[in-house]
Write a protein that holds these residues in place. Sequence first.
Motif, PDB file in Angstrom:
ATOM      1  N   LYS A  24       0.702  -1.099  -0.041  1.00  0.00           N
ATOM      2  CA  LYS A  24      -0.020  -0.122  -0.130  1.00  0.00           C
ATOM      3  C   LYS A  24       0.869   1.347   0.100  1.00  0.00           C
ATOM      4  CE  LYS A  24      -3.963   2.049   2.352  1.00  0.00           C
ATOM      5  NZ  LYS A  24      -3.111   3.212   2.863  1.00  0.00           N
ATOM      6  N   HIS A  25       1.910   1.232   0.813  1.00  0.00           N
ATOM      7  CA  HIS A  25       2.843   2.650   0.579  1.00  0.00           C
ATOM      8  C   HIS A  25       3.345   2.538  -0.491  1.00  0.00           C
ATOM      9  CE1 HIS A  25       2.722   3.606   4.835  1.00  0.00           C
ATOM     10  NE2 HIS A  25       3.106   2.346   5.547  1.00  0.00           N
ATOM     11  N   GLN A  26       3.763   1.443  -1.370  1.00  0.00           N
ATOM     12  CA  GLN A  26       4.312   1.556  -2.525  1.00  0.00           C
ATOM     13  C   GLN A  26       3.388   2.285  -3.714  1.00  0.00           C
ATOM     14  OE1 GLN A  26       6.148  -2.069  -3.163  1.00  0.00           O
ATOM     15  NE2 GLN A  26       8.070  -1.604  -2.388  1.00  0.00           N
ATOM     16  N   ALA A  29       2.713   5.956  -3.232  1.00  0.00           N
ATOM     17  CA  ALA A  29       3.973   6.673  -3.859  1.00  0.00           C
ATOM     18  C   ALA A  29       3.732   6.703  -5.214  1.00  0.00           C
ATOM     19  CB  ALA A  29       5.241   6.176  -3.395  1.00  0.00           C
ATOM     20  N   ILE A  30       3.166   5.708  -5.853  1.00  0.00           N
ATOM     21  CA  ILE A  30       2.912   5.633  -7.592  1.00  0.00           C
ATOM     22  C   ILE A  30       1.850   6.509  -7.801  1.00  0.00           C
ATOM     23  CG2 ILE A  30       2.539   4.264  -9.416  1.00  0.00           C
ATOM     24  CD1 ILE A  30       4.224   2.047  -7.704  1.00  0.00           C
ATOM     25  N   SER A  38      -8.195   6.169  -4.998  1.00  0.00           N
ATOM     26  CA  SER A  38      -7.573   4.980  -5.323  1.00  0.00           C
ATOM     27  C   SER A  38      -8.704   3.723  -5.434  1.00  0.00           C
ATOM     28  CB  SER A  38      -6.489   4.725  -4.134  1.00  0.00           C
ATOM     29  OG  SER A  38      -5.448   5.702  -4.444  1.00  0.00           O
ATOM     30  N   ALA A  39      -9.704   3.738  -4.539  1.00  0.00           N
ATOM     31  CA  ALA A  39     -10.433   2.830  -4.704  1.00  0.00           C
ATOM     32  C   ALA A  39     -11.291   2.847  -5.934  1.00  0.00           C
ATOM     33  CB  ALA A  39     -11.552   2.727  -3.446  1.00  0.00           C
TER      34      ALA A  39
END
Lengths: 79, 448
Positions: A24-26, A29-30, A38-39
Amino acid sequence: MAPLLAILAHHEDLADPAVLEKVKHQLDAILGLGGGASAAFFGTVLLLIPVSILTFYYFYRRRMVDAMDEDGWGPEQEP
Amino acid sequence: MSSSGNTARPSRRQPVYYGWFIVATVFFIALVTVGSRNSFGAFIEPMEETLRLENRATMTWAASLGFLVNGLSQPFFGRLYDRLGIRVIISCLVIVGVFTILLFLTFHVLFLIFVFGLVMSIAMSGSSLSNTGALLSRWFRQKRGAALAISTAGASVGGLLLVPFTLYLIEATNWRTAWIVLGALILLFAVPLAAIILKRDPSDMGLLPDGVTQAPGSTSGTASPLPTGPLEVDTWWRAFRTLPIWQVSMAYVVCGATTAVMSVHFIPYITEERGFSAGAAGMAFGLMSGLNAVGVIVMGTMSDKFGRKDLLGLVYTGRGLAYLVLLLSAGAWGILPAGPWGVWVFAVVAGFSWIATAPLSTSLTADFYGLKTLGTLAGVSFVFHQIGAFASIQFAGYMKDFTDSYHWPFAIVGVLLIPAALAAFSVRERKYSVKYQQVPRPNPSPGM
């Protein structure tokens, strides 16, 4: 009990919460979007799959019906 | 309905062979069902908070029980599929969708264990890759490997899309809403898609299986009887009186052993014994998982052209070499320079081979034993796979405690890939596979 989590191996692995957190962190960042956006992004991508299949299917059926009409086949007729 | 001797409408006008719509639908079914199961990990922490559970094992018990129940019930649902056809797949999808939504009501861990661990896991066996593989095998003969591979890749893509979707959905709303949305995705999209598009047999659409044409000289679109292999069976257990099913199944045990052991112990191994940071370990594991879909589609497609058993043997050989590189790059015996490079090589090569065995094994089983009992046989094979998975995970855990290292358990499990590869290479595909039997007049698959 933990080892049992992967009993279905590569077919149906259960995602590890710790790994998910890193994923999730990656992704954050993207994508650089909030949770809701995002959902919505992933939801749209997901929904595009069945909608695309049904759209292609609709055109396929239409073309088949046209072809049968040209050949003089009724829907129930066998050649 | 048998596809042999059917009356078929010529397919010359088809813009695309109808079987590819079945493939796309099955791909989506695998995506949402396997993806929902994978997403369970995203629910663990928020549900633990709500249910005030202090022990992680309590939550994971539901998942563990689910895996066990799902694995053991596959042969029974395979048998049901062999008898009742796609009704089993659609009914089970409805049950999975309804009970996924009901998980929003979870008020106690026992509710979760009952719904997720029992009901949903049993129902998921009905829409499993074993049954959808049996369905696709009826539609595809020439491109069977590719069709099964694409449907299997749906499971990988499900993890890639649905898990992040669930993570963000929980962040934006809460876990109860997320269960409702996941269930609705199944009920509103997967179920109607399956109900509209899935047909058990090409003859239901007046078509022939892919790669089969009308018999020379036949008239009125009447197809000749399809060739049958020398091992075709009417009763599933009769297959186990022959050698090839044992060769494929025993190799599949090793497949389960060599993948499951890494699913559980790979990250602890490279962080504890190879000096990887948690982030780099996650990346290596992610690379391995991400290559699943690529590997399975490449191998499945190639198997239609070059035969299946040699590719299956190559997959096991490649995985064995990956194990060897992983261990040698740890400095064992001083043969190769020690370093992290071996872990990355392992991640790429093993990842590529990870799920490639599934469509190859199912295609071989279909080619050898026909379609009448394929659902059951694929389900039984899956149980074999799970036995290997379960045994290797436990074995590696105990050996790690005993030797204080993962090297020995990985080496022992990895060595099993030698007999697995030999078993695959020694299958007499040309003798037993229906692919190599007398076909009236093979031609390219229609429309594609």
